[in-house]
Scaffold this active site. Structure first.
Site, PDB file in Angstrom:
ATOM      1  N   GLY A  94      90.130  10.657 -21.123  1.00 26.42           N
ATOM      2  CA  GLY A  94      90.600  11.032 -22.455  1.00 26.42           C
ATOM      3  C   GLY A  94      90.251  12.476 -22.766  1.00 26.42           C
ATOM      4  O   GLY A  94      91.077  13.229 -23.305  1.00 26.42           O
ATOM      5  N   ASP A 130      81.595   4.983 -15.076  1.00 24.32           N
ATOM      6  CA  ASP A 130      82.549   4.028 -14.504  1.00 24.32           C
ATOM      7  C   ASP A 130      83.066   4.410 -13.119  1.00 24.32           C
ATOM      8  O   ASP A 130      83.646   3.579 -12.422  1.00 24.32           O
ATOM      9  CB  ASP A 130      83.742   3.853 -15.452  1.00 24.32           C
ATOM     10  CG  ASP A 130      83.371   3.064 -16.693  1.00 24.32           C
ATOM     11  OD1 ASP A 130      82.502   2.182 -16.584  1.00 24.32           O
ATOM     12  OD2 ASP A 130      83.942   3.332 -17.758  1.00 24.32           O
ATOM     13  N   ARG A 180      68.153 -21.408 -10.921  1.00 30.66           N
ATOM     14  CA  ARG A 180      69.248 -21.300 -11.877  1.00 30.66           C
ATOM     15  C   ARG A 180      70.405 -20.449 -11.350  1.00 30.66           C
ATOM     16  O   ARG A 180      70.234 -19.651 -10.431  1.00 30.66           O
ATOM     17  CB  ARG A 180      68.754 -20.640 -13.162  1.00 30.66           C
ATOM     18  CG  ARG A 180      68.069 -21.615 -14.091  1.00 30.66           C
ATOM     19  CD  ARG A 180      67.493 -20.875 -15.288  1.00 30.66           C
ATOM     20  NE  ARG A 180      66.813 -21.821 -16.165  1.00 30.66           N
ATOM     21  CZ  ARG A 180      65.889 -21.484 -17.049  1.00 30.66           C
ATOM     22  NH1 ARG A 180      65.513 -20.217 -17.163  1.00 30.66           N
ATOM     23  NH2 ARG A 180      65.331 -22.386 -17.826  1.00 30.66           N
ATOM     24  N   SER A 213      68.730 -19.729  -5.907  1.00 28.21           N
ATOM     25  CA  SER A 213      69.330 -19.286  -7.160  1.00 28.21           C
ATOM     26  C   SER A 213      70.588 -18.511  -6.844  1.00 28.21           C
ATOM     27  O   SER A 213      70.809 -18.122  -5.707  1.00 28.21           O
ATOM     28  CB  SER A 213      68.362 -18.380  -7.928  1.00 28.21           C
ATOM     29  OG  SER A 213      68.125 -17.196  -7.183  1.00 28.21           O
TER      30      SER A 213
END
Lengths: 328, 328, 328, 328
Positions: free
Chosen positions: B108, B132, B167, B220
């Site tokens: 941008g 990013d 988990r 896990s």
């Protein structure tokens, strides 16, 4: 010491916390030093019921002092709350020849240990392992120091981006019933406001505080919110509330979550764990039981488990005051 | 170099990223080294429009190379998208005597710079500052390396507690349109599965993968989910889905959030920023404009801004394959 | 509080320690909160003598709570040890209208403050800022917690390479007169042996310990050596000695050095600093002087400076015992 | 792929570096994925000669991706430089049924592999594991990125105390023959001057640079010195030299030492290791040998080992220039 105890079990129970491995290591090494056998009990009381045991010697716990989590695993166990469950557990311990155990965990784990001792006269000793610092009888619980550093590190990062964009952040930290993490990490991170379960300052005060902060020229604001805060709003609802009532702010939310339970323990937690493990084993060999090891100032102390589980800790009023002054 | 450029402005624009301060420092110091004046432009294009300027010399940027965020602040600016807005900005630059500017930001910000140059023939140079890594023309954008380390550190912590309780965790990381953070941090953290915007592997595959992982004896599992993943479900919905279809798992969710944008930059990002700042200023003085500074392998390269903003980067297919193999 | 004190100075003196900035911030913000003026005194007593002052308001100390070092700079000052030097300093304070000061530093700094008060009846308050934790009257000094974590992090790294090559490392840590850093970081890092100024265990014991460690199957050994250890040998000489007398080891040396004084303060040190600053200012306003702020367990306490500087702290015998047991 | 290779060995050799464990994991998991057997060879070529082998499956390498050091241990091995030594090693490999091996190490390790292949036609593949980044054929070696971050973190800490006392520090970093760590970490840490083996700038320039720095108003200076710098003086001698010729500075020295080899690998090193392991195993199965896996920009490439070991890498002249500009 001419104790009748020849074999000690050690388990971690309930939510895990950094330093549990260092405490396991300490229990195991102390046993080795004192020529006592040591058995690791896996998955908390569940593993006790199932006989999930393994003999540990001094070398079994190499290279774990600096690791988060627990090599013994942890679990919450419904069955141990029943008489039948505890009976099975006792059978397993007897079968394995275990004479006493050290349980590293929180209030729930200690309650179980007490009931077990009550029924079988079995010597038990507790080590307070929880990041919440909510156990009477110890100024610091194992993992608390690591957790507040994890929170402060995360907020330091959030502040970078908050300052760059002149934003307000609501950051949710752990603490359903107690605000020790929120208060300490909030002061450490220079938070604008800290919302904890022990106090309801009201939403009006929050708005006032944020207005004052903005007026004073601060470029960003961080508000720490304990999970169990008493405003009746979670961080997402607080964001909406502020956006509606104080539209001068660009607001964001961050929920720190489970990373707060992990991480390599700090030096403080490693030393604390090492001391607690020694004290727990030696106390058992001295014939003590039903006690929790704690620290008061720089000394190890014992507190009856019955007392430790009785009530919640008080929030530190002086620190709340410091927090208020710091946001000037 | 006998350039007509005597005064260069520098601004940060769009979302902030670690290394922006190091890039500002580099632009300022390169100007000082080359006896060019340098002006800091605050709050991105908004500050340009408002004339929010400050003269910077070499000492103005002491002790910022290692700080996250941006001392120039950043903002998104609607007004600069209008002809009127850009007119105001140009007036301010002319008034201040600024001959060229370096904008540190993302697509941008570059689009704005291009339009500005198009209208006023004003020399502009871009430095890709975004976590990013989604900008054509540079193998790495500024802040990406820091962000993937932040994510990996957080997941290392989450894994501690995940392993202790056997988990499954869904961890949401940044990346609305691109999966570079998710893929790199996922491989780095040893994630079981990585869900990215560029691929829709389908929920079936996820269940298969989790079943296989459980069967293989892993204690896990961590699944990394980019914000813009294509399953059509966010992490909370994924949790529900797995709990319903694969009840063998105790599932938790963690959304890493804005801490990914902050933090002290890594050495890689500091060096990259230093090199980019030098290249940007020197390129302007060589009469170049409308270019973005990038890195290819270990060399600085220029890419026309028009090309840099054209399309998204491709996801690295080879790394996806590596990710699959690593979860064996 | 109707105190006659209207303007308070704050300085850092002697060796710097992490948390000093947080303490400065706290003193400044507490003054602002209580509507007292606050003046920063640069470069310790040297700056006091030279009138190197700057008025600080609440915003002057933004964004320093998490920074190591001291924004006020620090120095050792010979001139302040003379009557003439202190006379100049007093003149400067009077000229500036400063009514009292808070000095953040160690024993030397407190001695200077006491002499100054003795001659001029000037209200002074001390905050113990030193990584050595060697000040009576506080269980923890500012910076100690950060320093032991820095040491433990460094040793965790050294252990990686030590284990990979089955090596023995001698690691020198700070502590000329006291072994608190060595002992705490040594226990936290799982050191094989810890050599401190307070004890001379003798070189024989060291060899025995290393032999036992090797025999027990440990893959590497770390020996922590405080600067002032009593073996009469520094780390390089210890290396030679062990290579000669115990040729089974490949030995390496590491001197951690000045990095131990720096780094972002831990949460503990930030909170401690915040509390100490409040207590120092409030105590001055209550008419107290010649005191040092300290922490006992979780409470702020005052100790007369005359007592604080009298003697060194004792090494924690229980922790030495824990250390011995942990190396089983 | 219908390869004749059914069982692959993996070893780490020479100095250890962060990321070696991640590379071992990748080799093991890639073998498992491709249904090839994998054998861990302990202690480098020494373990190969002694037949110190262990079969590894995918689960053998759980939870090591984020650990520094090498679970396979490493060693330098004189015996492997002899024909007899290599004969023994070959016998052991044949006995174990190993058809090929991947060696993770530096130039010395690759030279050994080449000689071994030359004598026995045994397929070998190299992965460059060294913090020095001094291997032709890869833009980055495994561990370099972690090492420069470790150095930069340490210098950030040293700068805190340097700034607080207006001091000059000479900091010695690793690099006997090459200055890549010094140059990159120096730029990343904002060092005033960087002394490397590839250049002799002369002591005059150093003094000039320090004078200019002081005159420009900088409050402290850090000079990075690679072990093999060409001034002919080590850091202690440099300190003396500057104290004699430029008495305006209070000078200190810090030798970072072996901690530079350890530490949890960065995300970059973990990803690089994962990619390199896949490429190494797949290349062997494609019938390739005597190659080293490397990275060029973002792609995996192969370089003949004979070429990789031939010469040292060049120092990056552009980065030297950036370094000069940054110290303005």
């Amino acid at each position: 010491m001419a104790s009748k105890i020849k074999k000690i079990g050690v388990l971690t129970s309930g939510g895990d916390s950094p330093g549990m491995n260092a405490a396991i290591r300490s229990v195991v090494r102390t046993c080795a030093y004192l020529k006592i056998e040591c058995v690791g009990i896996y998955r908390g009381y569940q593993g006790m019921i199932e006989g999930d045991f393994k003999t540990f010697d001094a070398r079994s716990v190499n290279n774990i002092i600096n690791k988060g989590g627990t090599i013994l695993k942890s679990a919450r166990c419904e069955e141990f709350r029943t008489k039948e469950g505890r009976k099975k557990a006792h059978d397993q311990l007897v079968k394995e020849g275990i004479d006493a155990f050290v349980v590293i965990g929180g209030n729930g784990s200690f309650t179980g240990a007490l009931m077990f001792n009550d029924e079988y006269g079995f010597p038990v000793m507790g080590i307070p392992g929880t990041i919440d610092n909510d156990i009477l009888g110890s100024s610091y619980t194992l993992g608390f120091d690591t957790a507040i550093n994890t929170v402060v590190d995360a907020i330091d990062k959030i502040r970078d981006t908050a300052s760059s964009h002149n934003r307000l952040f609501f950051v949710e930290v752990m603490g359903r019933d107690v605000g020790h993490i929120a208060l300490n990490a909030g002061v450490g991170a220079g938070a604008e406001e800290i919302l904890i379960p022990e106090q309801n300052l009201g939403l009006e005060r929050l708005l006032e505080s944020l207005k004052r902060s903005k007026a004073s020229g601060k470029s960003s604001s961080i508000v720490i919110v304990a999970e169990g805060d008493k405003t009746g709003k979670n961080v997402f609802e607080l964001k909406e509330y502020v956006e509606e009532h104080l539209p001068i702010y660009d607001v964001r939310v961050s929920v720190l979550g489970h990373m707060q339970r992990g991480g390599n323990p700090t030096c403080f937690d490693r030393v604390l764990a090492s001391r607690m493990g020694v004290k727990a084993v030696e106390s058992l060999l001295e014939g003590k039981s039903n006690q929790m090891v704690g620290i008061r100032d720089t000394k190890m102390v014992l507190t009856p488990l019955a007392e430790a589980i009785k009530a919640h800790t008080e929030i530190d009023e002086e620190l709340i005051r410091v927090s208020d002054i710091m946001t000037t």
